[in-house]
Scaffold this active site. Sequence first.
Site, PDB file in Angstrom:
ATOM      1  N   ASP A 296      -6.723  -7.294   4.213  1.00 29.64           N
ATOM      2  CA  ASP A 296      -7.264  -6.529   3.423  1.00 29.64           C
ATOM      3  C   ASP A 296      -8.673  -8.119   2.623  1.00 29.64           C
ATOM      4  OD1 ASP A 296      -9.225  -4.559   2.156  1.00 29.64           O
ATOM      5  OD2 ASP A 296      -8.147  -4.588   0.345  1.00 29.64           O
TER       6      ASP A 296
ATOM      7  N   ASP B 231      -2.966 -18.228  -0.038  1.00 33.81           N
ATOM      8  CA  ASP B 231      -3.900 -18.934  -0.509  1.00 33.81           C
ATOM      9  C   ASP B 231      -5.002 -20.474   0.459  1.00 33.81           C
ATOM     10  OD1 ASP B 231      -1.888 -20.541  -0.442  1.00 33.81           O
ATOM     11  OD2 ASP B 231      -1.387 -21.107  -2.852  1.00 33.81           O
TER      12      ASP B 231
ATOM     13  N   LYS C  12       3.011 -15.460   2.270  1.00 37.23           N
ATOM     14  CA  LYS C  12       3.316 -15.615   0.852  1.00 37.23           C
ATOM     15  C   LYS C  12       4.484 -16.454   1.380  1.00 37.23           C
ATOM     16  CE  LYS C  12       2.248 -17.850  -2.954  1.00 37.23           C
ATOM     17  NZ  LYS C  12       0.849 -18.489  -2.567  1.00 37.23           N
TER      18      LYS C  12
ATOM     19  N   ASP D  94     -12.284  -9.675   4.251  1.00 34.83           N
ATOM     20  CA  ASP D  94     -14.052  -9.123   3.558  1.00 34.83           C
ATOM     21  C   ASP D  94     -14.164 -10.770   3.324  1.00 34.83           C
ATOM     22  OD1 ASP D  94     -14.005  -6.315   3.113  1.00 34.83           O
ATOM     23  OD2 ASP D  94     -14.783  -6.853   1.170  1.00 34.83           O
TER      24      ASP D  94
ATOM     25  N   TYR E  92       0.796  -1.217  -0.050  1.00 32.22           N
ATOM     26  CA  TYR E  92      -0.054  -0.295  -0.046  1.00 32.22           C
ATOM     27  C   TYR E  92       0.503   1.189  -0.044  1.00 32.22           C
ATOM     28  CZ  TYR E  92      -4.651  -2.210   1.133  1.00 32.22           C
ATOM     29  OH  TYR E  92      -6.176  -3.152   0.435  1.00 32.22           O
TER      30      TYR E  92
END
Length: 369
Positions: free
Chosen positions: A247, A223, A191, A251, A141
Amino acid sequence: MNLKVVVLPGDGVGPEVTEQAVHVLREVANIHGHNFQFVEHKIGGAAIAAAGSPWPAETLKACVAADAVLLGAVGSPEFDNLPPESRPEAGLLKLRQALGGFANLRPITTYPELSAASPLRSEIVSGANILFVRELLGGIYFGEPRGFVSQNGSSAAFNTMRYSAQEIDRVARVAFDAAMKRHCKVTSVDKANVLETSQLWRQTVSRVAGDYPSVKLEHLYVDAAAMHIITNPARFDVILTENLFGDILSDEASVICGSLGMLASATIGGDVDLYEPVHGSAPDIAGRGLANPLGAIASAAMLLRYTARMESEADDIDAAIAAVLAAGYRTPDIMGRTGGRTVSTKEMGQLVAEAVAEAADMRYAYHAV
Ligand code: NAD
Ligand code: IPM
Ligand code: MN
């Protein structure tokens, strides 16, 4: 107690849901004789329209002088074609940087009455209770360099994912401290099979874990974590992860509790704490009284819990939300197959405000016995 809250309604459903969060906070102040002061300022698309910038100097000045900031949401299709630094979302990112909070807490709370609002089977969602600790000021970000370039006559774009060990260390400690007060388990998501930043993340989190011998640490790749969250959410306690993964996964996890409109957040660790529902401006339902204000109202409860240290008042708001859901009231997003009664954004806010008074009465009655 005095509390100065800057309210940033923002765009889309932001003003509708923050209005109800403020309504509930005012009710709490009335009941307990607190003096809560609310001052509204503009951010995001609303600020672009009024002042030509998503992050006006006046808003910054007010926010850094506040005890806490309560935000609705930013973003509007009207401004979707602006460059990143001029978009409404840039206002929110600047706000986060200015306040300095690096740990974004996103609780996933399940209510038994809402299990039929989730597309997942009730035996999967039942009993799930996860706390996401999302790093909020680093990663892709904010990493530099970033931008657009022209390459061999065609356009290209790039971003930088960057973390220092110190940034990882400080957010990891927030996750381990939270786990100590919950079920003593941290799942760190990265990751590390591909990314250097994730290798540093895993190393640093493992080192910090050494200071918390009573907390069990596991590592998952992002994942696989995305799959486990939706197939067996009850296996998680605290999920610690970096900015972008947090983020996306939060959701996804909202599906467990029935709707994105239910999720609250608190951003702590900086000079001024920031409270915002996890959802966005929801342009598809804005201005029609359809938005679920419970994520914003639960964010107000977090404000009382973390910034004001008013545990009982925060408990009363959480109890009021549970009571209103148990009584069958639903905004359309959480109706599903629950068989409740549909109410508007305003009606839901009013019901919670009334239930807050009842929750406080019950608490007094209990203590009087
Ligand atoms: P969104 O979160 O706004 O909406 C996703 C879906 O969830 C939509 O179908 C929406 O109707 C529903 N939804 C969201 N909040 C709801 C609520 N309170 N009650 C009922 N339903 C709700 O995400 P999006 O559509 O991808 O993004 C819309 C805009 O919001 C974009 O400009 C985006 O950048 C911005 N955004 C802002 C924030 C924030 O301010 N914190 C967060 C996410 C997205
Ligand atoms: C969120 C939002 C923001 C984020 C956007 C609007 C900048 O999606 O708070 O989850 O990506 O952090
Ligand atoms: Mn998001």
